[in-house]
Scaffold this active site. Structure first.
Site, PDB file in Angstrom:
ATOM      1  N   ASP A   1       0.857  -1.175   0.000  1.00  0.00           N
ATOM      2  CA  ASP A   1       0.000   0.000   0.000  1.00  0.00           C
ATOM      3  C   ASP A   1       0.908   1.244   0.000  1.00  0.00           C
ATOM      4  O   ASP A   1       2.137   1.161   0.089  1.00  0.00           O
ATOM      5  CB  ASP A   1      -0.984  -0.004   1.176  1.00  0.00           C
ATOM      6  CG  ASP A   1      -2.226   0.847   0.849  1.00  0.00           C
ATOM      7  OD1 ASP A   1      -2.148   1.675  -0.086  1.00  0.00           O
ATOM      8  OD2 ASP A   1      -3.247   0.709   1.518  1.00  0.00           O
TER       9      ASP A   1
HETATM   10  C1  BGC Z   1      -5.109   3.109   0.096  1.00  0.00           C
HETATM   11  C2  BGC Z   1      -5.307   2.071  -0.973  1.00  0.00           C
HETATM   12  C3  BGC Z   1      -5.189   2.709  -2.333  1.00  0.00           C
HETATM   13  C4  BGC Z   1      -3.834   3.379  -2.426  1.00  0.00           C
HETATM   14  C5  BGC Z   1      -3.572   4.011  -3.769  1.00  0.00           C
HETATM   15  C6  BGC Z   1      -3.865   3.936  -0.127  1.00  0.00           C
HETATM   16  O1  BGC Z   1      -3.790   5.003   0.746  1.00  0.00           O
HETATM   17  O2  BGC Z   1      -5.053   2.459   1.337  1.00  0.00           O
HETATM   18  O3  BGC Z   1      -6.535   1.443  -0.823  1.00  0.00           O
HETATM   19  O4  BGC Z   1      -5.366   1.750  -3.320  1.00  0.00           O
HETATM   20  O5  BGC Z   1      -3.758   4.376  -1.447  1.00  0.00           O
HETATM   21  O6  BGC Z   1      -4.327   5.122  -3.957  1.00  0.00           O
END
Ligand code: BGC
Length: 744
Positions: A282
């Protein structure tokens, strides 16, 4: 360079072997010409500085320079199809090997056409519709140049304090598993190389939906048995549906941050579950291991993530910055790097990017592929099915008698309240608000006034709202939470209505007209303290682009409500987390506890002193404008069931009201005495049924051995003999009961 790839792809395809090995051979050949940094570049994902913001800002970096150096495998959050192709052109024409970039984005509940938030769509219990919404989202995203969505979110959660419940399918692992798998099938279609399908990403691995106290990114610590029984099934179902990628979660899981957990990412995900795609971290989750306190610096963070077999790092850049040192010191081998880089290249191969880096997107194709009328019509229908009628005293709804309507509340004209979170490509001017929907459906019958803001009083607002209510036959209040207060980083300690809205509701109720509350929210809310002021409570969620139309469709009775809750609605904040599938305890409360102030004695039962332990509205609940009856529940051949056998269950469902309508037949099971404690009820089957007035249908469910299995005392997944009880109805408190015994 592009021609060379096409020749290589063609050669690979001529060999009569399966696609994975074809792709691997291609990747290995390519890697034989790649430098260490180029390989780690494929394992690195960055976002442009001008992109959509989905996380905390970091060090400024020169994305174009990195692309030219061949050090960018993937880019996320680019805003337009033009920019996507620009960056792709740079990669293909200006980097040494011309390896195409993989563009990813959060296409969470629609791309241009926005569908209800995922929690809302889940309330339709319509697996095919959820799949179709993913298919449409994929087609629009692919037309933009995006080949990869960070969805589905498979995190089970029973904690509405956590804002991200809006992105998931609720508190039940069985339903969430079906819907997660459907989303993967919708995004990926039959063939990844099809230019209208995109890769899915199973997230957030793992157990992100159970953060302590509902605070986002917080610690998750639970037994492996609980994890496997309650949290793992949706991830597994999505993987079994063929999901090409997985994203790690931010949380530490049993004391190891997920992005550095070899147990999660290697032993469980790859060795046990057989996943052979690639894993992305993530957002900055790799370097966040420093803040977690398990890495001294970015190099150690990169080391831990690589050792856990995390193939691609999102945004933080520690892989690129550390790889040379790690390899030189012999801490990470080039063979390990190759394995991770190969996983990424194989995905690009499967998407057809080497054949044609411009397979996805292009401004022209984009313009012709979005907001198709049939997709908007579909958005309207899934929005209708997502809405849940929770209360309808005196049959205030539907409003089909030409009533004069006072439409009141802070969300009447708010497109954002229709859309909710994660809608990067939203267009407010294409979004139908509640006010627009009402004016179209009830022309000349509607007056509108805000009354208050979401959190603040408006000068004279309440007085005006009360006047409007007095001059109307019915007051319809749009209450709830703003769209931007759901999703990531939106945890709350209270899910009650904000005080300004409570005041408005009380004042309008006192005006003496029937009060219908239209609740827009991304999470269950605790409404017991205000429920008596509502004659009807209609849960609209954040219903998407066509939200205003869909709400009017159902409020007017053109369609009967058919949504059923996928998360319990608590009475008050203190009950959270609350779920229907809890354990019994040794002192379960049967019936209702006497008022402690009158009896002045303790019960010594598992219950609260002043609050029932039941929710205000249970999982599975939802009313309709018609009535359904369930009877004749029968377990077929019930005296002859042995371990390993399927169990067939039949029930009759009839529409006994005076309208057509849909409901959801839900089958719940309890294993009465097992080697471990088991939930008091577990959903084990469901079917959404549309029945005409007077229609009767016999519905059959088959419980498989797997449905009756669980992680036993010996930590093996399997069945045990004994008595099982079943309940069938259209909510989790259903009382129609049957039982059977499984013999050894
Ligand atoms: C979130 C994810 C997301 C990623 C990319 C993160 O902060 O937890 O779910 O896919 O950002 O935007």
């Amino acid at each position: 360079m592009r021609n060379l790839f096409i020749v290589l792809v063609a050669v690979a395809c001529l060999c009569g072997c399966d696609r994975r090995s074809e792709a691997e051979r291609f990747a290995d050949d390519l890697m034989s010409r790649m430098t260490l940094r180029e390989k780690v570049g494929q394992m690195s994902q960055f976002a442009p500085q001008t992109g959509v913001v989905t996380g905390p800002e970091g060090e400024p970096m020169d994305l174009n320079a990195l692309i030219k150096a061949g050090e960018v495998g993937s880019v996320l959050n680019v805003k337009t199809p033009e920019e996507i192709w620009e960056l792709q052109r740079l990669a293909v024409d200006s980097s040494r090997l011309g390896i195409p970039i993989l563009f990813g984005h959060d296409i969470i509940h629609g791309c241009k056409v926005i569908f209800p938030i995922n929690l809302g769509s889940a309330c339709s219990w319509n697996v095919e519709a959820v799949k179709e919404s993913a298919r449409i989202a994929a087609a629009e995203a692919a037309a933009m140049g995006i080949a990869w969505t960070f969805s589905p979110m498979c995190d089970v959660s029973a904690d509405p304090r956590w804002g991200r419940v809006s992105e998931g399918s609720g508190e039940d692992p069985y339903l969430a598993a079906k819907l997660s798998a459907a989303m993967v099938e919708g995004y990926q279609g039959e063939e990844l190389a099809d230019s209208t399908t995109i890769m899915a990403c199973v997230k957030h691995f793992a157990a992100y939906g159970a953060p302590e106290a509902g605070r986002d990114y917080n610690t998750v610590d639970m037994s492996e048995r609980m994890f496997r029984d309650r949290y793992l099934p949706p991830y597994v179902a999505a993987l079994d549906a063929g999901a090409a990628t997985v994203m790690t979660s931010f949380n530490d899981f049993n004391a190891i941050p997920a992005s550095g957990s070899r147990w999660l990412l290697k032993e469980l995900l790859r060795d046990e579950l057989g996943f052979d795609g690639f894993v992305v971290s993530d957002y900055r989750a790799v370097t966040e291991m420093i803040a977690h306190g398990v890495a001294r610096d970015t190099t150690e963070a990169a080391y831990k993530a690589m050792k856990a077999c995390l193939d691609m790092e999102m945004v933080s850049g520690s892989y690129l910055n550390s790889v040379e040192e790690l390899v030189k010191e012999g801490l990470v081998s080039e063979k390990e790097i190759d394995a991770m880089c190969r996983n990424v290249l194989v995905a690009k191969y499967n998407l057809g990017l080497f054949e044609d880096p411009f397979r996805y997107g292009g401004a022209e194709r984009f313009a012709g592929s979005i907001y198709r009328p049939e997709d908007l019509a579909f958005a309207r229908s899934i929005a209708r099915e997502s809405m849940v009628l929770l209360k309808n005293e005196g049959e205030v709804l539907p409003l089909d008698g030409g009533e004069r309507i006072a439409l009141i509340g802070p969300y009447i004209s708010s497109p954002r309240a229709m859309l909710g979170s994660w809608t990067a490509f939203r267009d407010y001017d294409r979004t139908v608000t509640i006010g627009q929907g009402f004016e179209e459906r009830f022309p000349g019958k509607v007056t509108m006034t805000a009354g208050c803001g979401p959190y603040a009083e408006i000068d004279g607002g309440i007085a005006q709202a009360v006047r409007a209510a007095r001059n109307a036959d019915v007051a319809v209040l749009t209450l709830g939470l703003p769209g931007e207060f759901s999703g990531e980083a939106a945890s709350m300690t209270s899910v009650e209505l904000p005080q300004a809205q409570k005041n408005l509701l009380a004042a309008v109720k006192a005006a003496g007209k029937p009060v219908v509350v239209l609740l827009t929210t991304g999470r269950p809310m605790a409404l017991e303290s205000v429920i008596d002021d509502m004659d009807a409570l209609f849960l609209a969620w954040h219903p998407g682009t066509e939200g205003g139309h869909a709400i009017a469709d159902v409020i007017s009775g053109d369609h009967s409500p058919s949504g059923h809750l996928v998360m319990s609605f608590p009475r008050c904040d203190g009950q959270i987390p609350i779920r229907y599938n809890h354990k019994a305890t040794g002192r379960p409360l049967e019936g209702t506890a006497p008022d402690p102030l009158i009896s002045m004695k303790k019960l010594y039962k598992s219950c609260y002193l002043f609050t029932p332990d039941t929710p205000l509205y249970p999982f599975g609940y939802g009313l309709s404008y018609t009535e359904f009856e369930f009877d004749s529940l029968e377990v077929v051949d019930k005296d002859n069931i042995h371990i390993g056998d399927d169990v067939t269950v039949r029930v009759r469902v009839s529409n006994v009201g005076d309208r057509d309508g849909a409901t959801v037949a839900q089958l719940y099971m309890r294993d009465m005495a097992a080697s471990t404690t088991r939930p008091v009820r577990e959903l084990k089957g469901f079917e959404r049924l549309h029945l005409r007035k007077g229609e009767l249908r016999v519905v059959e469910f088959v419980l498989t051995a797997e449905d009756m299995s669980f992680w036993r005392e010996d930590m093996k997944f399997g069945q045990e003999p004994g008595e099982f009880r079943l309940w069938l109805g259209n909510h989790s408190d259903a009382t129609l009961e049957a039982s059977f015994t499984v013999r050894p």
